[in-house]
Design a protein around this motif. Structure first.
Motif, PDB file in Angstrom:
ATOM      1  N   VAL A  81      -0.444  -4.574 -15.682  1.00 29.79           N
ATOM      2  CA  VAL A  81       0.244  -3.298 -15.852  1.00 29.79           C
ATOM      3  C   VAL A  81      -0.403  -2.322 -14.878  1.00 29.79           C
ATOM      4  O   VAL A  81      -1.608  -2.078 -14.942  1.00 29.79           O
ATOM      5  CB  VAL A  81       0.165  -2.785 -17.301  1.00 29.79           C
ATOM      6  CG1 VAL A  81       0.801  -1.410 -17.409  1.00 29.79           C
ATOM      7  CG2 VAL A  81       0.860  -3.765 -18.249  1.00 29.79           C
ATOM      8  N   THR A  82       0.416  -1.796 -13.976  1.00 27.62           N
ATOM      9  CA  THR A  82      -0.063  -0.868 -12.949  1.00 27.62           C
ATOM     10  C   THR A  82       0.514   0.512 -13.232  1.00 27.62           C
ATOM     11  O   THR A  82       1.730   0.658 -13.384  1.00 27.62           O
ATOM     12  CB  THR A  82       0.370  -1.349 -11.552  1.00 27.62           C
ATOM     13  OG1 THR A  82      -0.132  -2.673 -11.352  1.00 27.62           O
ATOM     14  CG2 THR A  82      -0.155  -0.427 -10.463  1.00 27.62           C
ATOM     15  N   ASP A  83      -0.364   1.509 -13.328  1.00 31.76           N
ATOM     16  CA  ASP A  83       0.090   2.880 -13.556  1.00 31.76           C
ATOM     17  C   ASP A  83      -0.439   3.798 -12.460  1.00 31.76           C
ATOM     18  O   ASP A  83      -1.169   3.358 -11.567  1.00 31.76           O
ATOM     19  CB  ASP A  83      -0.281   3.373 -14.961  1.00 31.76           C
ATOM     20  CG  ASP A  83      -1.775   3.521 -15.176  1.00 31.76           C
ATOM     21  OD1 ASP A  83      -2.468   4.052 -14.289  1.00 31.76           O
ATOM     22  OD2 ASP A  83      -2.261   3.119 -16.247  1.00 31.76           O
ATOM     23  N   ALA A  84      -0.074   5.062 -12.522  1.00 33.63           N
ATOM     24  CA  ALA A  84      -0.354   6.008 -11.445  1.00 33.63           C
ATOM     25  C   ALA A  84      -1.679   6.736 -11.578  1.00 33.63           C
ATOM     26  O   ALA A  84      -1.956   7.657 -10.814  1.00 33.63           O
ATOM     27  CB  ALA A  84       0.787   7.033 -11.368  1.00 33.63           C
ATOM     28  N   ARG A  85      -2.531   6.358 -12.512  1.00 39.70           N
ATOM     29  CA  ARG A  85      -3.803   7.061 -12.721  1.00 39.70           C
ATOM     30  C   ARG A  85      -4.988   6.182 -12.363  1.00 39.70           C
ATOM     31  O   ARG A  85      -5.716   5.706 -13.224  1.00 39.70           O
ATOM     32  CB  ARG A  85      -3.933   7.515 -14.175  1.00 39.70           C
ATOM     33  CG  ARG A  85      -2.966   8.589 -14.630  1.00 39.70           C
ATOM     34  CD  ARG A  85      -3.193   9.929 -13.951  1.00 39.70           C
ATOM     35  NE  ARG A  85      -4.528  10.453 -14.081  1.00 39.70           N
ATOM     36  CZ  ARG A  85      -4.898  11.342 -14.971  1.00 39.70           C
ATOM     37  NH1 ARG A  85      -4.049  11.815 -15.847  1.00 39.70           N
ATOM     38  NH2 ARG A  85      -6.141  11.775 -14.994  1.00 39.70           N
ATOM     39  N   ARG A 118      -8.991  -0.632  -9.376  1.00 43.69           N
ATOM     40  CA  ARG A 118      -8.312   0.476  -8.705  1.00 43.69           C
ATOM     41  C   ARG A 118      -7.407  -0.070  -7.608  1.00 43.69           C
ATOM     42  O   ARG A 118      -7.701  -1.087  -6.996  1.00 43.69           O
ATOM     43  CB  ARG A 118      -9.331   1.408  -8.084  1.00 43.69           C
ATOM     44  CG  ARG A 118     -10.019   2.307  -9.065  1.00 43.69           C
ATOM     45  CD  ARG A 118     -10.995   3.223  -8.321  1.00 43.69           C
ATOM     46  NE  ARG A 118     -11.539   4.340  -9.039  1.00 43.69           N
ATOM     47  CZ  ARG A 118     -12.270   4.313 -10.130  1.00 43.69           C
ATOM     48  NH1 ARG A 118     -12.506   3.204 -10.704  1.00 43.69           N
ATOM     49  NH2 ARG A 118     -12.756   5.400 -10.690  1.00 43.69           N
ATOM     50  N   GLY A 119      -6.330   0.654  -7.358  1.00 43.89           N
ATOM     51  CA  GLY A 119      -5.478   0.339  -6.235  1.00 43.89           C
ATOM     52  C   GLY A 119      -4.187  -0.335  -6.634  1.00 43.89           C
ATOM     53  O   GLY A 119      -4.071  -0.823  -7.741  1.00 43.89           O
ATOM     54  N   PRO A 120      -3.241  -0.308  -5.760  1.00 41.55           N
ATOM     55  CA  PRO A 120      -3.267   0.456  -4.517  1.00 41.55           C
ATOM     56  C   PRO A 120      -3.278   1.957  -4.814  1.00 41.55           C
ATOM     57  O   PRO A 120      -2.714   2.385  -5.822  1.00 41.55           O
ATOM     58  CB  PRO A 120      -1.978   0.041  -3.815  1.00 41.55           C
ATOM     59  CG  PRO A 120      -1.062  -0.380  -4.916  1.00 41.55           C
ATOM     60  CD  PRO A 120      -1.952  -0.954  -5.988  1.00 41.55           C
ATOM     61  N   PHE A 121      -3.962   2.721  -3.962  1.00 35.13           N
ATOM     62  CA  PHE A 121      -4.131   4.149  -4.188  1.00 35.13           C
ATOM     63  C   PHE A 121      -2.775   4.807  -4.406  1.00 35.13           C
ATOM     64  O   PHE A 121      -1.838   4.507  -3.684  1.00 35.13           O
ATOM     65  CB  PHE A 121      -4.846   4.805  -2.996  1.00 35.13           C
ATOM     66  CG  PHE A 121      -5.083   6.267  -3.207  1.00 35.13           C
ATOM     67  CD1 PHE A 121      -6.145   6.685  -3.989  1.00 35.13           C
ATOM     68  CD2 PHE A 121      -4.237   7.214  -2.672  1.00 35.13           C
ATOM     69  CE1 PHE A 121      -6.362   8.032  -4.206  1.00 35.13           C
ATOM     70  CE2 PHE A 121      -4.450   8.562  -2.894  1.00 35.13           C
ATOM     71  CZ  PHE A 121      -5.515   8.969  -3.664  1.00 35.13           C
ATOM     72  N   PRO A 122      -2.610   5.648  -5.367  1.00 32.35           N
ATOM     73  CA  PRO A 122      -3.565   6.212  -6.328  1.00 32.35           C
ATOM     74  C   PRO A 122      -3.540   5.493  -7.675  1.00 32.35           C
ATOM     75  O   PRO A 122      -3.893   6.066  -8.687  1.00 32.35           O
ATOM     76  CB  PRO A 122      -3.053   7.631  -6.483  1.00 32.35           C
ATOM     77  CG  PRO A 122      -1.558   7.477  -6.434  1.00 32.35           C
ATOM     78  CD  PRO A 122      -1.315   6.363  -5.434  1.00 32.35           C
TER      79      PRO A 122
END
Length: 141
Positions: A81-85, A118-122
């Motif tokens: 699960v990839t989120d924006a934080r 972390r990543g991909p930024f942001p």
């Protein structure tokens, strides 16, 4: 140093709104996909629900979605699960200390492995893996 990324033969990826509705939809869609693949889905469904709820609650940035990926080969089921934080990596909390943060205790108990990067930024990705038992493996992969 090159790190080999495993190739998963079965892949399901979807981008959803970072809302409670998006989190519920993540669990429903992933459960149906796992059922179609013939993979045990009860424990992974609980983990998906927790990670998606965390993405919608703690990883939410207005106007940004989260992404769910369910990947499998003959030996491993991986949930991402990839989120924006990317600035907020999850940490396991001792039970009873806070109202929130205890859901990762469930992830820890159900998954064979889990972590965050972390990543991909942001962004950040929280992942969990399940070893598929011999009875859960299938020949078509």
């Amino acid at each position: 140093m090159n790190q080999e990324i495993p190739e998963y033969k079965l892949q399901f990826k979807v981008q959803l709104s970072a809302t409670r509705r998006g989190a519920r939809l993540a669990r429903l869609l992933a459960t149906e996909q796992l059922r179609a693949w013939g993979v045990p889905f009860e424990s992974p469904a609980h983990v998906i629900a927790e990670l998606a709820a965390n993405a919608a609650t703690h990883g939410r940035v207005p106007g940004r979605d989260f992404r769910l990926a369910v990947l499998s080969d003959a030996d491993t089921l991986r949930i991402e699960v990839t989120d924006a934080r990317g600035d907020r990596l999850p940490a396991l909390q001792a039970s009873g200390l806070r109202e929130s943060g205890r859901g990762l205790v469930l992830v820890e108990a159900l998954a064979d492995r889990w972590g965050a990067c972390r990543g991909p930024f942001p962004c950040k990705t929280v992942w969990a893996e399940f070893d598929l038992p011999m009875w859960g493996r299938w020949d078509r992969v």
